[in-house]
Design a protein around this motif. Structure first.
Motif, PDB file in Angstrom:
ATOM      1  N   CYS A  41       0.861  -1.186   0.000  1.00  0.00           N
ATOM      2  CA  CYS A  41       0.000   0.000   0.000  1.00  0.00           C
ATOM      3  C   CYS A  41       0.895   1.235   0.000  1.00  0.00           C
ATOM      4  CB  CYS A  41      -0.902   0.021   1.230  1.00  0.00           C
ATOM      5  SG  CYS A  41      -1.915  -1.455   1.446  1.00  0.00           S
ATOM      6  N   GLY A  42       0.834   2.021  -1.070  1.00  0.00           N
ATOM      7  CA  GLY A  42       1.705   3.190  -1.170  1.00  0.00           C
ATOM      8  C   GLY A  42       1.074   4.298  -1.975  1.00  0.00           C
ATOM      9  N   SER A  43       1.750   5.444  -2.012  1.00  0.00           N
ATOM     10  CA  SER A  43       1.183   6.584  -2.729  1.00  0.00           C
ATOM     11  C   SER A  43       2.246   7.445  -3.404  1.00  0.00           C
ATOM     12  CB  SER A  43       0.346   7.450  -1.769  1.00  0.00           C
ATOM     13  OG  SER A  43       1.153   7.929  -0.702  1.00  0.00           O
ATOM     14  N   ASP A  44       3.148   8.036  -2.611  1.00  0.00           N
ATOM     15  CA  ASP A  44       4.035   9.079  -3.139  1.00  0.00           C
ATOM     16  C   ASP A  44       5.395   8.539  -3.571  1.00  0.00           C
ATOM     17  OD1 ASP A  44       5.274   8.529  -0.759  1.00  0.00           O
ATOM     18  OD2 ASP A  44       4.720  10.415   0.211  1.00  0.00           O
ATOM     19  N   ALA A  45       6.298   9.470  -3.903  1.00  0.00           N
ATOM     20  CA  ALA A  45       7.625   9.086  -4.389  1.00  0.00           C
ATOM     21  C   ALA A  45       8.413   8.303  -3.351  1.00  0.00           C
ATOM     22  CB  ALA A  45       8.399  10.342  -4.799  1.00  0.00           C
ATOM     23  N   PHE A  46       8.229   8.634  -2.077  1.00  0.00           N
ATOM     24  CA  PHE A  46       8.931   7.898  -1.021  1.00  0.00           C
ATOM     25  C   PHE A  46       8.552   6.422  -1.048  1.00  0.00           C
ATOM     26  CE2 PHE A  46       9.377   6.210   3.261  1.00  0.00           C
ATOM     27  CZ  PHE A  46      10.677   6.582   3.587  1.00  0.00           C
ATOM     28  N   SER A  47       7.284   6.130  -1.226  1.00  0.00           N
ATOM     29  CA  SER A  47       6.832   4.743  -1.240  1.00  0.00           C
ATOM     30  C   SER A  47       7.233   4.021  -2.522  1.00  0.00           C
ATOM     31  CB  SER A  47       5.308   4.679  -1.051  1.00  0.00           C
ATOM     32  OG  SER A  47       4.633   5.344  -2.093  1.00  0.00           O
ATOM     33  N   GLU A  87      -3.134  11.175 -10.639  1.00  0.00           N
ATOM     34  CA  GLU A  87      -2.960   9.850 -10.037  1.00  0.00           C
ATOM     35  C   GLU A  87      -1.773   9.879  -9.075  1.00  0.00           C
ATOM     36  OE1 GLU A  87      -4.836   7.281 -10.345  1.00  0.00           O
ATOM     37  OE2 GLU A  87      -5.880   7.384 -12.284  1.00  0.00           O
ATOM     38  N   VAL A  88      -1.798   9.026  -8.074  1.00  0.00           N
ATOM     39  CA  VAL A  88      -0.663   8.936  -7.163  1.00  0.00           C
ATOM     40  C   VAL A  88       0.510   8.291  -7.907  1.00  0.00           C
ATOM     41  CG1 VAL A  88      -2.093   8.824  -5.091  1.00  0.00           C
ATOM     42  CG2 VAL A  88      -1.440   6.712  -6.239  1.00  0.00           C
ATOM     43  N   PRO A  89       1.753   8.730  -7.628  1.00  0.00           N
ATOM     44  CA  PRO A  89       2.922   8.193  -8.345  1.00  0.00           C
ATOM     45  C   PRO A  89       3.048   6.678  -8.266  1.00  0.00           C
ATOM     46  CG  PRO A  89       3.526  10.156  -7.107  1.00  0.00           C
ATOM     47  CD  PRO A  89       2.126   9.808  -6.703  1.00  0.00           C
ATOM     48  N   CYS A  90       2.621   6.096  -7.152  1.00  0.00           N
ATOM     49  CA  CYS A  90       2.790   4.654  -6.967  1.00  0.00           C
ATOM     50  C   CYS A  90       2.004   3.848  -8.013  1.00  0.00           C
ATOM     51  CB  CYS A  90       2.340   4.266  -5.560  1.00  0.00           C
ATOM     52  SG  CYS A  90       3.283   2.936  -4.840  1.00  0.00           S
ATOM     53  N   LYS A  91       0.917   4.422  -8.508  1.00  0.00           N
ATOM     54  CA  LYS A  91       0.122   3.692  -9.494  1.00  0.00           C
ATOM     55  C   LYS A  91       0.890   3.532 -10.802  1.00  0.00           C
ATOM     56  CE  LYS A  91      -4.215   3.485 -12.030  1.00  0.00           C
ATOM     57  NZ  LYS A  91      -5.461   4.158 -12.445  1.00  0.00           N
ATOM     58  N   SER A  92       1.535   4.602 -11.258  1.00  0.00           N
ATOM     59  CA  SER A  92       2.262   4.510 -12.527  1.00  0.00           C
ATOM     60  C   SER A  92       3.453   3.565 -12.409  1.00  0.00           C
ATOM     61  CB  SER A  92       2.723   5.901 -12.974  1.00  0.00           C
ATOM     62  OG  SER A  92       3.600   6.472 -12.033  1.00  0.00           O
TER      63      SER A  92
END
Length: 375
Positions: A41-47, A87-92
């Motif tokens: 489960c993640g979202s941003d560049a850090f994840s 979209e959140v970066p983690c999706k791409s």
């Protein structure tokens, strides 16, 4: 087994200088684990860095990570008038890696993929409820960019820089079923932590800590730290015993307002490195206060400050109160330079500003309407 979690993002010479012969035990022996079927489960560049590293391990070591699914939040409306859908970066990243994606805004009414035995959460934003944690054999793990329990909360990197802390680090913890960032710390950057270099930007520090956290996560899985019984290794908790813990809540635009009564020139430069801009209100020649963004500024020596002397009345707003502060400025027309004297009499050179209702301008031109000659 002893592990020293340091990222390749920090040069070897710097790492050795900071941590001479210092290690810590992240676990007792290597514990046997079932092949992991991970829901990430993640979202941003850090994840994203943790997701990429997990995927590399999945590709090279299927006996450790058998499968990898990804859960992300739905797109958000952003931009002026919230007309853009982002979209959140983690999706791409997950799409690029060819991973199965579950896009949801809540865990309510949903069950994790069948066979999932570990949930890994990195900078996600949603609390994982007990029902979900209990449905995975090994519960959940989280990578948190601070030396827990210091700076629990969603913005630890921002707050570490805002507080001008000299060291930071990363912690690998279990997911607590009742509260964010209250799990068992299974691995942690060794004391005293990772130095925060002078002049670093928020993006640079985030990228470096993301690499440290990703390596710590995968090494922890190899060592079986996710297998109960857990062994806590949080040295920072012992160091902070008896002290009031500092929280790291979400930051707002108000945090980047220039604090004229207190800030010095290095504070201005540091907050610019965090937020990209800092802002204030200044009174113009018509007696009206207007909002001004400083887009580019640096601390300079008093010996380098030249030009004619002027004054500007700034306003610092705290709560419902406004505090007016007069500051000396110097304007060097020949070299197109604009300088402001701070609370400790240090100087800042401001290069570019944006006044409300106008486009970006050089500071010498953009600040003209706010200046008055010193008597």
């Amino acid at each position: 087994m002893i592990r020293l979690f340091l990222s390749s993002a920090f040069p070897l010479r710097q790492r050795l200088a900071v941590f001479p012969r210092r290690c810590f035990s992240s676990h007792v022996g290597i514990k046997a684990s079932d092949p992991l079927r991970v829901l990430f489960c993640g979202s941003d560049a850090f994840s994203c860095e943790s997701l990429r590293t997990l995927h590399r391990e999945h590709e090279s070591n299927r006996r450790l990570i058998e499968s990898l699914d990804v859960m992300v939040l739905p797109p958000r409306r952003t931009g002026r008038g919230f007309k853009e859908i982002t979209e959140v970066p983690c999706k791409s990243v997950a799409e690029h890696l060819g991973l199965r994606i579950h896009q949801r805004e809540t865990f309510r009414g949903w069950s994790i993929p069948e066979g999932t035995n570990l949930i890994v959460v990195v900078s996600f934003g949603l609390f994982v409820p007990p029902r979900i944690l209990n449905s995975a054999k090994y519960g959940g793990l989280n990578v948190h960019p601070s030396l827990l329990p210091h700076l629990r909360g969603p913005a630890p990197i921002h707050h570490a820089m805002m507080r001008n802390e000299k060291y930071t680090g990363v912690s690998l913890q279990t997911l607590d079923p009742k509260a964010f960032d209250h799990g068992v710390v299974l691995a942690q950057t060794p004391s005293p932590g990772i130095p925060i270099p002078a002049g670093t930007t928020l993006q640079q520090l985030t990228e470096s800590l993301a690499k440290v956290g990703a390596e710590m996560l995968v090494q922890g899985l190899r060592d079986g730290v996710h297998v109960p019984p857990y062994t806590s290794v949080e040295w920072m908790a012992n160091q902070l015993k008896g002290e009031k813990l500092v929280h790291a809540p979400k930051v707002s635009k108000g945090e980047s307002q220039i604090n004229w009564p207190e800030w010095n020139s290095t504070d201005v430069a540091r907050f610019l490195n965090i937020f990209n801009t800092v802002w204030t209100h200044a009174r113009n020649d018509k007696g009206k206060f207007k909002r001004v963004l400083f887009l580019d500024a640096e601390s300079v020596s008093e010996h380098g400050v030249t030009g004619r002397s002027e004054e500007i009345l700034f306003r610092f707003e705290r709560g419902n109160e406004g505090h007016d502060v007069q500051r000396n400025v110097r304007v060097d027309d020949e070299h197109d330079a604009f300088y402001i004297q701070m609370a400790d009499e240090s100087w800042v050179r401001v290069r570019n500003v944006k006044v409300d209702g106008k486009t970006t301008q050089g500071a010498r031109i953009g600040m003209r309407e706010f200046m008055k000659k010193m008597k």
